[in-house]
Motif scaffolding. Structure first.
Motif, PDB file in Angstrom:
ATOM      1  N   GLN A  27       0.741  -1.382  -0.524  1.00 62.57           N
ATOM      2  CA  GLN A  27       0.021  -0.198  -0.287  1.00 62.57           C
ATOM      3  C   GLN A  27       0.810   1.691  -0.702  1.00 62.57           C
ATOM      4  O   GLN A  27      -0.150   2.444  -0.994  1.00 62.57           O
ATOM      5  N   GLU A  28       1.190   1.199   0.989  1.00 64.79           N
ATOM      6  CA  GLU A  28       3.055   2.686   0.718  1.00 64.79           C
ATOM      7  C   GLU A  28       3.689   2.790  -0.590  1.00 64.79           C
ATOM      8  O   GLU A  28       3.673   3.694  -0.973  1.00 64.79           O
ATOM      9  N   GLY A  29       3.960   1.575  -0.820  1.00 68.83           N
ATOM     10  CA  GLY A  29       4.192   1.689  -2.137  1.00 68.83           C
ATOM     11  C   GLY A  29       3.578   2.428  -3.312  1.00 68.83           C
ATOM     12  O   GLY A  29       4.174   2.675  -3.826  1.00 68.83           O
ATOM     13  N   ARG A  30       2.435   1.701  -2.949  1.00 69.99           N
ATOM     14  CA  ARG A  30       1.621   2.170  -4.466  1.00 69.99           C
ATOM     15  C   ARG A  30       1.373   3.756  -4.310  1.00 69.99           C
ATOM     16  O   ARG A  30       1.792   4.607  -5.240  1.00 69.99           O
ATOM     17  N   LEU A  31       1.262   3.908  -2.604  1.00 68.86           N
ATOM     18  CA  LEU A  31       0.753   5.156  -2.869  1.00 68.86           C
ATOM     19  C   LEU A  31       1.965   6.288  -3.423  1.00 68.86           C
ATOM     20  O   LEU A  31       1.806   7.700  -3.773  1.00 68.86           O
ATOM     21  N   GLU A  32       3.119   5.823  -2.873  1.00 66.96           N
ATOM     22  CA  GLU A  32       4.280   6.651  -3.369  1.00 66.96           C
ATOM     23  C   GLU A  32       4.349   6.922  -4.609  1.00 66.96           C
ATOM     24  O   GLU A  32       4.833   7.568  -5.156  1.00 66.96           O
ATOM     25  N   GLY A  33       4.116   5.087  -5.227  1.00 65.77           N
ATOM     26  CA  GLY A  33       4.257   5.795  -6.631  1.00 65.77           C
ATOM     27  C   GLY A  33       3.731   6.633  -7.213  1.00 65.77           C
ATOM     28  O   GLY A  33       4.013   7.236  -8.647  1.00 65.77           O
ATOM     29  N   GLU A  34       2.335   6.338  -6.998  1.00 67.45           N
ATOM     30  CA  GLU A  34       0.970   7.820  -7.526  1.00 67.45           C
ATOM     31  C   GLU A  34       1.501   8.608  -7.522  1.00 67.45           C
ATOM     32  O   GLU A  34       1.405   9.699  -8.782  1.00 67.45           O
ATOM     33  N   ALA A  35       2.558   9.227  -6.394  1.00 70.34           N
ATOM     34  CA  ALA A  35       2.697  10.606  -5.728  1.00 70.34           C
ATOM     35  C   ALA A  35       3.792  10.419  -7.091  1.00 70.34           C
ATOM     36  O   ALA A  35       3.870  12.090  -7.562  1.00 70.34           O
ATOM     37  N   ARG A  36       4.846   9.960  -7.113  1.00 70.93           N
ATOM     38  CA  ARG A  36       5.605  10.310  -8.601  1.00 70.93           C
ATOM     39  C   ARG A  36       5.237  10.782 -10.221  1.00 70.93           C
ATOM     40  O   ARG A  36       5.670  11.134 -10.708  1.00 70.93           O
ATOM     41  N   VAL A  37       4.287   9.646  -9.941  1.00 74.09           N
ATOM     42  CA  VAL A  37       3.879  10.298 -11.399  1.00 74.09           C
ATOM     43  C   VAL A  37       2.869  11.297 -11.363  1.00 74.09           C
ATOM     44  O   VAL A  37       2.908  11.848 -12.820  1.00 74.09           O
ATOM     45  N   LEU A  38       2.458  11.605 -10.440  1.00 71.58           N
ATOM     46  CA  LEU A  38       1.303  12.857  -9.959  1.00 71.58           C
ATOM     47  C   LEU A  38       1.996  14.047 -10.313  1.00 71.58           C
ATOM     48  O   LEU A  38       2.327  15.318 -11.083  1.00 71.58           O
ATOM     49  N   GLU A  39       3.949  13.661  -9.881  1.00 69.73           N
ATOM     50  CA  GLU A  39       4.689  15.145  -9.937  1.00 69.73           C
ATOM     51  C   GLU A  39       5.057  14.651 -10.974  1.00 69.73           C
ATOM     52  O   GLU A  39       5.562  16.224 -11.398  1.00 69.73           O
ATOM     53  N   ARG A  40       5.280  14.251 -11.499  1.00 71.00           N
ATOM     54  CA  ARG A  40       5.829  14.777 -13.082  1.00 71.00           C
ATOM     55  C   ARG A  40       5.000  14.820 -13.756  1.00 71.00           C
ATOM     56  O   ARG A  40       5.134  15.638 -14.626  1.00 71.00           O
ATOM     57  N   LEU A  41       3.623  14.345 -13.861  1.00 70.24           N
ATOM     58  CA  LEU A  41       2.531  15.293 -14.979  1.00 70.24           C
ATOM     59  C   LEU A  41       2.467  16.689 -14.284  1.00 70.24           C
ATOM     60  O   LEU A  41       2.488  17.580 -14.958  1.00 70.24           O
ATOM     61  N   LEU A  42       2.669  16.998 -13.189  1.00 68.64           N
ATOM     62  CA  LEU A  42       2.303  18.288 -13.067  1.00 68.64           C
ATOM     63  C   LEU A  42       3.952  18.902 -12.648  1.00 68.64           C
ATOM     64  O   LEU A  42       3.449  20.153 -13.366  1.00 68.64           O
ATOM     65  N   THR A  43       4.619  18.608 -12.608  1.00 65.86           N
ATOM     66  CA  THR A  43       6.252  19.432 -13.945  1.00 65.86           C
ATOM     67  C   THR A  43       5.968  19.277 -15.550  1.00 65.86           C
ATOM     68  O   THR A  43       6.618  20.707 -15.641  1.00 65.86           O
ATOM     69  N   ARG A  44       5.513  18.704 -16.153  1.00 65.05           N
ATOM     70  CA  ARG A  44       5.103  19.089 -17.113  1.00 65.05           C
ATOM     71  C   ARG A  44       4.378  19.836 -17.072  1.00 65.05           C
ATOM     72  O   ARG A  44       4.844  20.719 -18.898  1.00 65.05           O
ATOM     73  N   ARG A  45       3.239  19.739 -16.714  1.00 64.26           N
ATOM     74  CA  ARG A  45       2.569  21.058 -17.296  1.00 64.26           C
ATOM     75  C   ARG A  45       2.542  22.622 -16.389  1.00 64.26           C
ATOM     76  O   ARG A  45       2.436  23.338 -17.178  1.00 64.26           O
ATOM     77  N   PHE A  46       3.006  22.314 -15.213  1.00 64.61           N
ATOM     78  CA  PHE A  46       3.433  23.933 -15.075  1.00 64.61           C
ATOM     79  C   PHE A  46       4.530  23.994 -13.987  1.00 64.61           C
ATOM     80  O   PHE A  46       5.473  25.522 -13.876  1.00 64.61           O
ATOM     81  N   GLY A  47       5.619  23.514 -15.097  1.00 64.97           N
ATOM     82  CA  GLY A  47       7.452  23.543 -14.602  1.00 64.97           C
ATOM     83  C   GLY A  47       7.525  23.179 -13.271  1.00 64.97           C
ATOM     84  O   GLY A  47       7.013  22.414 -12.450  1.00 64.97           O
ATOM     85  N   ASP A  48       8.305  24.205 -12.973  1.00 64.87           N
ATOM     86  CA  ASP A  48       9.514  23.143 -11.454  1.00 64.87           C
ATOM     87  C   ASP A  48       7.889  23.267 -10.185  1.00 64.87           C
ATOM     88  O   ASP A  48       7.311  24.727 -10.631  1.00 64.87           O
TER      89      ASP A  48
END
Length: 89
Positions: A27-48
């Motif tokens: 469960q913890e690993g899945r949450l960390e993975g989801e957070a990493r994917v979201l971070e990449r999407l946000l960075t791509r969309r909004f920059g740093d």
């Protein structure tokens, strides 16, 4: 006979604890993975990303991550996804 029963119970108890530990770890690993994917999407969309966004991602629940991930598609800004940033100290 009693000692054999106690030994059996101890093994069952240990196995159950190990099983629960594995489930919590997944469960913890899945949450960390989801957070990493979201971070990449946000960075791509909004920059740093500012630190306050990274902090929220790091402490998010599964439900929050799902909501924020869906919001990435339409939100015009980080504030539209996460609300206003915390006031500076």
């Amino acid at each position: 006979m009693l000692s054999q029963r106690i030994e059996k119970w101890a093994k069952e108890f240990q196995a159950e604890g190990e099983r629960k530990g594995r489930l919590e770890g997944r469960q913890e690993g899945r949450l960390e993975g989801e957070a990493r994917v979201l971070e990449r999407l946000l960075t791509r969309r909004f920059g740093d990303l500012p630190a306050w966004v990274r902090e929220r991602l790091g402490s998010a629940t599964e439900a929050q991550l799902e909501t924020w991930t869906e919001a990435v598609l339409d939100a015009p800004s980080l504030s539209a996804i996460f609300g206003e940033p915390p006031a500076p100290h």
